[in-house]
Scaffold this motif. Sequence first.
Motif, PDB file in Angstrom:
ATOM      1  N   TYR A  64       1.326  -1.296  -0.141  1.00 54.23           N
ATOM      2  CA  TYR A  64      -0.188   0.049  -0.505  1.00 54.23           C
ATOM      3  C   TYR A  64       0.574   1.256   0.014  1.00 54.23           C
ATOM      4  N   THR A 312      -8.645  -2.574  -3.533  1.00 59.08           N
ATOM      5  CA  THR A 312      -8.129  -1.914  -2.405  1.00 59.08           C
ATOM      6  C   THR A 312      -8.009  -3.147  -0.961  1.00 59.08           C
ATOM      7  N   ALA A 369     -12.603   1.043  -4.989  1.00 52.73           N
ATOM      8  CA  ALA A 369     -11.941   2.349  -4.156  1.00 52.73           C
ATOM      9  C   ALA A 369     -13.046   3.552  -4.123  1.00 52.73           C
TER      10      ALA A 369
END
Length: 400
Positions: A64, A312, A369
């Motif tokens: 991330y 995500t 997202a």
Amino acid sequence: MCGARLEEFLDLGRQPLSDAFVPPDQDGEEFFFRLAVGLCPSCSMVQLTEEVPRGRMFHEDYPYLSSGSSVMREHFEGVARRLLETELTGSDPLVVEIGCNDGVMLQTVAKAGVRHLGVEPSGGVAARAQERGIDVRVAFFEEELAVALRAELGPATVVYGANTLCHIPYMDSIFAGVDALLAPGGVFVFEDPYLGDIVEKTSFDQIYDEHFYLFSATSVSRMAEHFGFELVDVERLEVHGGEVRYWISRAGERSVSPRVSELLAEEEARQLGSLATLQAFAAAVGSVREDLLALLQRLSSEGRTVAGYGATAKSATVNNFCGIGPDLVAKVYDTTPAKQGRLTPGTHIPVVPMDELAADRPDHLLLYAWNHAEEIKAKEQAFSAAGGRWITYVPDVRIT
Ligand code: SAH
Ligand code: TYD
């Protein structure tokens, strides 16, 4: 948090690690755990019932990147400017950030020439921060490290964390560490997804391995008190689908803003911490699963192409809870280099670079997202102009 027995209200089933994107040639088994959420009847904390060992989640290859969104870059520049103007004003101040990731917040502090340290256990993202000229310690923040940092650097004016404190089960060690590190009159500030928004929007995808706590003002206030601290201010934030920023000092050191009692009263009025409210939320989660699956199955039977937008961590919960694999969502577009060329955790949808979208022209994009919807829809006007449709599932399932 306080150790009392949890009352479980939501079971999201067997789940993989949300950020463990699978190389296509991986031979070993994926790691799975049971994702369920409970309420502590004693301190009102809402938290996972099972803890994943931290080293499995946060390591050299943690993918991330905080700087992946322009809105978040602006948000964190604003945080840094505010801290510089209001807190980091005395002689030779020091800010320590817990979970600085790629340095999205501290880069502004570093440019201003103010003393800072990022504490970040994930080596790959920490290296990106270091490349930006930020001082980083590749480690987990905890009491022992904080004591060592205090001896080495002196007291910290501010200890800050964004989307990180909710990742850390061991709050006793965190507060002991903050107590060891923080200067008298200093402030501990953190911002995390807000239980109030999660319940209101049925955004159950905020629940995954890394999000151990779903904080509210009530639970954070009690937690602070438990450790000899005090919640002195709160701010509702719009980022990431709704968060709260908590300002905490040692008990009695700062005046308490009326915003604290206002938010506590609001939570009391809507019974945010009651089991009945959370059970109703769990029922709404079940309806979203049914609706989303029904829609994707219908589109598939009609021969429509559906792809995902944004690989995500949140999408791992959606895919694995709803049973969404490549048969329903052909691929997921994402800008993160470390996710591309891999498969989504558990249900193995290929993740591909964003620039494939223009050539593919799917009929529908499932907006995983959704918390960056404005930024993304502004960028992807060509998709909509060409007749493409978005699918969202927060707060309910709809095509837009
Ligand atoms: N603050 C950034 C990053 C959030 S992701 C943002 O808001 O975008 C959470 C980060 O916390 C990850 O980079 C992870 O490696 C880090 N982290 C997890 N546990 C931690 C701990 N105990 N101490 C410090 N950082 C931690
Ligand atoms: P995010 O919603 O910030 O967090 P999490 O992984 O914790 O659920 O993740 C956003 C993901 O979406 C990240 O993998 C980057 C990707 N993304 C894009 O591909 N394009 C974009 O324009 C944006 C804003 C994000």
